[in-house]
Design a protein around this motif. Structure first.
Motif, mmCIF file in Angstrom:
data_model
loop_
_atom_site.group_PDB
_atom_site.id
_atom_site.type_symbol
_atom_site.label_atom_id
_atom_site.label_comp_id
_atom_site.label_asym_id
_atom_site.label_seq_id
_atom_site.Cartn_x
_atom_site.Cartn_y
_atom_site.Cartn_z
ATOM 1 N N ARG A 27 0.870 -1.185 0.000
ATOM 2 C CA ARG A 27 0.000 0.000 0.000
ATOM 3 C C ARG A 27 0.902 1.229 0.000
ATOM 4 N NH1 ARG A 27 -5.405 -1.169 2.107
ATOM 5 N NH2 ARG A 27 -5.486 -3.389 2.591
ATOM 6 N N ALA A 28 0.470 2.263 -0.691
ATOM 7 C CA ALA A 28 1.307 3.458 -0.762
ATOM 8 C C ALA A 28 0.468 4.693 -1.040
ATOM 9 C CB ALA A 28 2.366 3.298 -1.852
ATOM 10 N N GLU A 29 1.053 5.823 -0.708
ATOM 11 C CA GLU A 29 0.577 7.141 -1.137
ATOM 12 C C GLU A 29 1.785 7.868 -1.719
ATOM 13 O OE1 GLU A 29 -2.479 7.963 -1.320
ATOM 14 O OE2 GLU A 29 -3.514 6.750 0.201
ATOM 15 N N LEU A 30 1.531 8.868 -2.552
ATOM 16 C CA LEU A 30 2.589 9.594 -3.255
ATOM 17 C C LEU A 30 2.754 10.993 -2.668
ATOM 18 C CD1 LEU A 30 1.448 8.620 -6.870
ATOM 19 C CD2 LEU A 30 3.074 7.409 -5.385
ATOM 20 N N VAL A 31 4.006 11.453 -2.584
ATOM 21 C CA VAL A 31 4.295 12.788 -2.039
ATOM 22 C C VAL A 31 5.246 13.510 -2.992
ATOM 23 C CG1 VAL A 31 5.222 14.100 -0.096
ATOM 24 C CG2 VAL A 31 4.062 11.918 0.331
ATOM 25 N N LEU A 32 4.846 14.696 -3.433
ATOM 26 C CA LEU A 32 5.663 15.527 -4.316
ATOM 27 C C LEU A 32 5.986 16.826 -3.587
ATOM 28 C CD1 LEU A 32 6.805 16.204 -7.202
ATOM 29 C CD2 LEU A 32 4.575 17.259 -7.638
ATOM 30 N N THR A 33 7.262 17.212 -3.592
ATOM 31 C CA THR A 33 7.701 18.437 -2.925
ATOM 32 C C THR A 33 8.338 19.379 -3.944
ATOM 33 O OG1 THR A 33 8.148 17.195 -0.885
ATOM 34 C CG2 THR A 33 9.156 19.369 -1.084
ATOM 35 N N VAL A 34 7.872 20.634 -3.978
ATOM 36 C CA VAL A 34 8.433 21.644 -4.883
ATOM 37 C C VAL A 34 8.568 22.973 -4.137
ATOM 38 C CG1 VAL A 34 7.545 20.611 -7.014
ATOM 39 C CG2 VAL A 34 6.143 22.261 -5.777
ATOM 40 N N ARG A 35 9.407 23.847 -4.693
ATOM 41 C CA ARG A 35 9.509 25.201 -4.143
ATOM 42 C C ARG A 35 8.293 25.996 -4.613
ATOM 43 N NH1 ARG A 35 13.808 25.029 -1.536
ATOM 44 N NH2 ARG A 35 15.723 24.084 -2.251
ATOM 45 N N GLY A 36 7.684 26.708 -3.681
ATOM 46 C CA GLY A 36 6.482 27.464 -4.002
ATOM 47 C C GLY A 36 6.777 28.768 -4.711
ATOM 48 N N GLY A 37 5.773 29.264 -5.471
ATOM 49 C CA GLY A 37 5.855 30.584 -6.071
ATOM 50 C C GLY A 37 6.620 30.695 -7.362
ATOM 51 N N ARG A 38 7.237 29.618 -7.844
ATOM 52 C CA ARG A 38 8.035 29.706 -9.075
ATOM 53 C C ARG A 38 7.262 29.252 -10.301
ATOM 54 N NH1 ARG A 38 13.631 28.029 -9.666
ATOM 55 N NH2 ARG A 38 13.449 29.748 -11.095
ATOM 56 N N ALA A 39 6.182 28.478 -10.091
ATOM 57 C CA ALA A 39 5.378 27.964 -11.205
ATOM 58 C C ALA A 39 3.990 27.643 -10.673
ATOM 59 C CB ALA A 39 6.033 26.714 -11.794
ATOM 60 N N ASP A 40 3.058 27.427 -11.585
ATOM 61 C CA ASP A 40 1.683 27.109 -11.201
ATOM 62 C C ASP A 40 1.576 25.607 -10.899
ATOM 63 O OD1 ASP A 40 -0.998 27.177 -10.702
ATOM 64 O OD2 ASP A 40 -1.602 27.519 -12.790
ATOM 65 N N THR A 41 2.261 25.203 -9.824
ATOM 66 C CA THR A 41 2.345 23.772 -9.507
ATOM 67 C C THR A 41 1.032 23.201 -8.979
ATOM 68 O OG1 THR A 41 3.257 24.307 -7.327
ATOM 69 C CG2 THR A 41 4.833 23.804 -9.092
ATOM 70 N N ASP A 42 0.079 24.054 -8.605
ATOM 71 C CA ASP A 42 -1.202 23.518 -8.134
ATOM 72 C C ASP A 42 -1.938 22.750 -9.238
ATOM 73 O OD1 ASP A 42 -0.812 24.380 -5.570
ATOM 74 O OD2 ASP A 42 -2.175 26.092 -5.705
ATOM 75 N N LYS A 43 -1.539 22.952 -10.477
ATOM 76 C CA LYS A 43 -2.150 22.201 -11.586
ATOM 77 C C LYS A 43 -1.665 20.745 -11.610
ATOM 78 C CE LYS A 43 -4.517 25.497 -13.802
ATOM 79 N NZ LYS A 43 -4.490 26.644 -12.976
ATOM 80 N N VAL A 44 -0.781 20.375 -10.696
ATOM 81 C CA VAL A 44 -0.279 18.998 -10.628
ATOM 82 C C VAL A 44 -1.295 18.063 -9.965
ATOM 83 C CG1 VAL A 44 0.877 19.009 -8.367
ATOM 84 C CG2 VAL A 44 1.855 17.684 -10.241
ATOM 85 N N LEU A 45 -2.372 18.616 -9.425
ATOM 86 C CA LEU A 45 -3.331 17.796 -8.686
ATOM 87 C C LEU A 45 -3.903 16.663 -9.530
ATOM 88 C CD1 LEU A 45 -5.246 20.605 -6.732
ATOM 89 C CD2 LEU A 45 -3.273 19.257 -6.004
ATOM 90 N N ARG A 46 -4.344 16.959 -10.737
ATOM 91 C CA ARG A 46 -4.925 15.906 -11.580
ATOM 92 C C ARG A 46 -3.875 14.884 -12.010
ATOM 93 N NH1 ARG A 46 -9.487 14.438 -13.717
ATOM 94 N NH2 ARG A 46 -9.553 13.296 -15.676
ATOM 95 N N PRO A 47 -2.694 15.305 -12.506
ATOM 96 C CA PRO A 47 -1.675 14.298 -12.831
ATOM 97 C C PRO A 47 -1.309 13.407 -11.640
ATOM 98 C CG PRO A 47 -1.083 16.376 -13.840
ATOM 99 C CD PRO A 47 -2.277 16.646 -12.964
ATOM 100 N N LEU A 48 -1.234 13.993 -10.441
ATOM 101 C CA LEU A 48 -0.931 13.173 -9.256
ATOM 102 C C LEU A 48 -2.037 12.158 -8.996
ATOM 103 C CD1 LEU A 48 0.634 15.384 -6.448
ATOM 104 C CD2 LEU A 48 1.656 13.474 -7.663
ATOM 105 N N ALA A 49 -3.287 12.593 -9.139
ATOM 106 C CA ALA A 49 -4.406 11.665 -8.949
ATOM 107 C C ALA A 49 -4.370 10.555 -9.991
ATOM 108 C CB ALA A 49 -5.732 12.426 -9.003
ATOM 109 N N VAL A 50 -3.999 10.881 -11.220
ATOM 110 C CA VAL A 50 -3.868 9.862 -12.272
ATOM 111 C C VAL A 50 -2.813 8.830 -11.874
ATOM 112 C CG1 VAL A 50 -3.070 9.476 -14.649
ATOM 113 C CG2 VAL A 50 -4.680 11.317 -14.167
ATOM 114 N N LEU A 51 -1.670 9.306 -11.384
ATOM 115 C CA LEU A 51 -0.611 8.380 -10.967
ATOM 116 C C LEU A 51 -1.073 7.525 -9.791
ATOM 117 C CD1 LEU A 51 2.521 10.710 -11.239
ATOM 118 C CD2 LEU A 51 1.705 9.014 -12.889
#
Length: 195
Positions: free
Chosen positions: A71-95
């Protein structure tokens, strides 16, 4: 298995604090996957919630075991404010849905590809699954359930992903380390691969 997800969310909150946002995605024929966002001191972490509700099963098995399996969950860490990384939500859910949809077992050393940029302008379309245990400790569950592992994701450029397929995950991680690559930079360029 909602009790498993309650324990998982509690572990994430203990390790990362309270999420400042969450989104849910449901794909046809799969359980709901949530992505929680944690922002702290210039760093943004995205963690899936829902992937661990069911154990991952061997795609060659005739019958999937409803209790046993990783069993697993996925964790992605990025520096904030440099890109619109909140759009990663759907790709993360797909993975996170890929074990249910494609019957794959997500484990350290694996590559996961979404085929499109992880967020607008991202030079990455895939991620390398790293070893768990650093940021969020494994969550032990009652027997016979396997523990939930929180797997860090390291974004890869298409060239890095191709190089990793030939040379392996350890070689790519060693190259990142040798070149001082900032794996949290959402706009970083690829590591040199020809030296």
């Amino acid at each position: 298995m909602s009790d498993v997800l309650e324990l998982v969310e509690a572990r994430l909150r203990t390790a990362l604090g309270a999420p400042d946002a969450r989104a849910a995605v449901t794909f046809l024929g799969t359980d709901r996957i949530e992505v929680l966002r944690f922002a702290d001191d210039g760093v943004v972490r995205y963690a899936t919630l829902g992937m661990s509700a069911q154990p991952m099963s061997d795609p060659t098995a005739v019958v999937a075991d409803p209790l046993r399996g990783p069993r697993a969950e996925l964790v992605l860490t990025v520096r904030g404010g440099r890109a619109d990384t909140d759009k990663v939500l759907r790709p993360l859910a797909v993975l996170a849905a890929s074990p249910q949809v494609e019957g794959v077992i997500v484990a350290p050393g694996a590559s996961l590809d979404v085929g499109d940029p992880l967020w607008p302008g991202a030079p990455f379309t895939s991620v390398l699954v790293a070893e768990p245990g650093g940021l969020v400790e494994d969550l032990e569950l009652d027997e016979p359930l396997d523990p939930v592992r929180f797997l860090p994701l390291l974004p890869m450029t298409p060239n890095e992903a191709a190089w990793k397929r030939v040379h392996g995950a350890d070689a790519l991680q060693e190259r990142w380390l040798r070149h001082g690559t900032d794996l949290r930079d959402p706009l970083r360029s690829g590591v040199p691969l020809d030296d």
